[in-house]
Scaffold this motif. Structure first.
Motif, PDB file in Angstrom:
ATOM      1  N   THR A 293       0.890  -1.338  -0.156  1.00 39.36           N
ATOM      2  CA  THR A 293       0.071   0.132  -0.136  1.00 39.36           C
ATOM      3  C   THR A 293       0.624   1.398  -0.432  1.00 39.36           C
ATOM      4  O   THR A 293       0.389   2.688  -0.016  1.00 39.36           O
ATOM      5  CB  THR A 293      -1.341   0.044   0.864  1.00 39.36           C
ATOM      6  OG1 THR A 293       0.082   0.561   2.449  1.00 39.36           O
ATOM      7  CG2 THR A 293      -2.015  -0.860   1.126  1.00 39.36           C
ATOM      8  N   ASP A 294       2.279   1.078   0.110  1.00 38.61           N
ATOM      9  CA  ASP A 294       2.995   2.583  -0.107  1.00 38.61           C
ATOM     10  C   ASP A 294       3.503   3.048  -1.444  1.00 38.61           C
ATOM     11  O   ASP A 294       3.526   1.895  -1.953  1.00 38.61           O
ATOM     12  CB  ASP A 294       4.105   1.833   0.716  1.00 38.61           C
ATOM     13  CG  ASP A 294       5.722   2.716   0.482  1.00 38.61           C
ATOM     14  OD1 ASP A 294       5.333   4.077   0.487  1.00 38.61           O
ATOM     15  OD2 ASP A 294       6.767   2.619   0.292  1.00 38.61           O
ATOM     16  N   PHE A 295       2.681   4.089  -1.504  1.00 44.70           N
ATOM     17  CA  PHE A 295       2.864   4.430  -3.238  1.00 44.70           C
ATOM     18  C   PHE A 295       4.080   4.170  -3.436  1.00 44.70           C
ATOM     19  O   PHE A 295       4.520   4.130  -4.937  1.00 44.70           O
ATOM     20  CB  PHE A 295       2.668   6.136  -3.252  1.00 44.70           C
ATOM     21  CG  PHE A 295       1.671   6.319  -4.166  1.00 44.70           C
ATOM     22  CD1 PHE A 295       0.684   5.618  -5.198  1.00 44.70           C
ATOM     23  CD2 PHE A 295       2.847   7.275  -5.271  1.00 44.70           C
ATOM     24  CE1 PHE A 295       0.327   6.097  -6.389  1.00 44.70           C
ATOM     25  CE2 PHE A 295       2.319   7.451  -6.206  1.00 44.70           C
ATOM     26  CZ  PHE A 295       1.441   6.585  -7.131  1.00 44.70           C
TER      27      PHE A 295
ATOM     28  N   THR B 147       5.088   2.886  -6.759  1.00 40.26           N
ATOM     29  CA  THR B 147       5.651   3.566  -7.989  1.00 40.26           C
ATOM     30  C   THR B 147       7.025   2.649  -8.310  1.00 40.26           C
ATOM     31  O   THR B 147       7.227   2.890  -9.605  1.00 40.26           O
ATOM     32  CB  THR B 147       6.545   5.307  -7.801  1.00 40.26           C
ATOM     33  OG1 THR B 147       4.750   5.538  -7.356  1.00 40.26           O
ATOM     34  CG2 THR B 147       6.788   5.799  -8.840  1.00 40.26           C
TER      35      THR B 147
ATOM     36  N   ARG C  93      -1.406   9.179  -8.173  1.00 42.79           N
ATOM     37  CA  ARG C  93      -1.261   9.742  -6.603  1.00 42.79           C
ATOM     38  C   ARG C  93      -2.128  10.649  -6.689  1.00 42.79           C
ATOM     39  O   ARG C  93      -2.738  11.029  -5.384  1.00 42.79           O
ATOM     40  CB  ARG C  93      -0.242  10.252  -6.471  1.00 42.79           C
ATOM     41  CG  ARG C  93       0.488  11.651  -5.148  1.00 42.79           C
ATOM     42  CD  ARG C  93       1.987  12.160  -5.289  1.00 42.79           C
ATOM     43  NE  ARG C  93       3.422  11.093  -5.479  1.00 42.79           N
ATOM     44  CZ  ARG C  93       3.438  10.456  -4.303  1.00 42.79           C
ATOM     45  NH1 ARG C  93       2.872  10.045  -3.843  1.00 42.79           N
ATOM     46  NH2 ARG C  93       4.735   8.947  -4.532  1.00 42.79           N
TER      47      ARG C  93
ATOM     48  N   LEU D 199      -5.098   3.386 -10.092  1.00 41.31           N
ATOM     49  CA  LEU D 199      -3.662   2.334 -10.686  1.00 41.31           C
ATOM     50  C   LEU D 199      -4.224   1.571 -11.021  1.00 41.31           C
ATOM     51  O   LEU D 199      -5.394   0.945 -10.912  1.00 41.31           O
ATOM     52  CB  LEU D 199      -3.104   1.481  -9.328  1.00 41.31           C
ATOM     53  CG  LEU D 199      -2.094   1.437  -9.486  1.00 41.31           C
ATOM     54  CD1 LEU D 199      -1.141   1.562 -10.144  1.00 41.31           C
ATOM     55  CD2 LEU D 199      -1.424   0.789  -8.038  1.00 41.31           C
TER      56      LEU D 199
END
Length: 175
Positions: A78-80, A84, A147, A153
């Motif tokens: 879940t950490d963008f 990325t 973002r 996404l």
């Protein structure tokens, strides 16, 4: 060594080797049959869950999954920043693969031929240089839109499939 699990009356599991779980029982070949395992509610412990850059393995309380017990689960990342990195990494892999198909080690090595006196190499390097810029512009623009909440996404395979395609010298259609 294969680990096995016995489900206790309270729903928890005891996990160990079959010899430790059943020290007074012997098995042909040292391995219990699937019938014996089922009859005695004994499960093989299997933790070979496949994961990718968008999922991670995390330790978990033992649970039954079909006919095995697992002690790990998959969770989405879940950490963008990690997401990325996975998406950008996939674009890099595609660019490197295209360069390798032309005989280069990767796109970085291909671009080093920009000043080559061999026209074919210089033209391919120019195509890779132009393409790399287009791919990074695409990737950064799309991920910033995600973002910023402008779009969801996309699945990784769709993101990669939508990237600009390279046009090699003399080709009419991008590959």
């Amino acid at each position: 060594m294969t680990r096995y699990a016995i489900q206790n009356d309270d729903g928890t599991f005891t996990i160990d080797s079959i010899g430790q779980l059943y020290p007074n029982v012997s098995f042909a070949g040292g391995v219990p049959s699937s019938t014996w395992l089922k009859e005695n509610r004994v499960y093989a412990v299997v933790d070979d869950l496949q994961f990718d850059a968008l999922t991670r393995r995390v330790e978990a309380d033992p649970y039954v999954d079909g006919d095995v017990v697992r002690t790990v689960r998959l969770e989405p990342v879940t950490d963008f920043e990690a997401i990325t990195n996975a998406y950008i990494g996939a674009l890099q892999q595609e660019m490197d693969a295209a360069a390798r198909r032309q005989g280069y080690d990767d796109i970085k090595s291909g671009i080093t031929y920009l000043e080559s006196s061999i026209q074919k190499f210089a033209a391919e390097a120019h195509a890779m240089h132009k393409w790399r810029d287009a791919v990074w512009t695409y990737g950064m623009t799309e991920l910033e839109a995600v973002r910023g909440g402008e779009k969801p996404l996309p699945p990784l395979d769709e993101f990669v499939a939508a990237m600009p395609q390279i046009q090699w010298q003399g080709e009419d259609v991008a590959t």
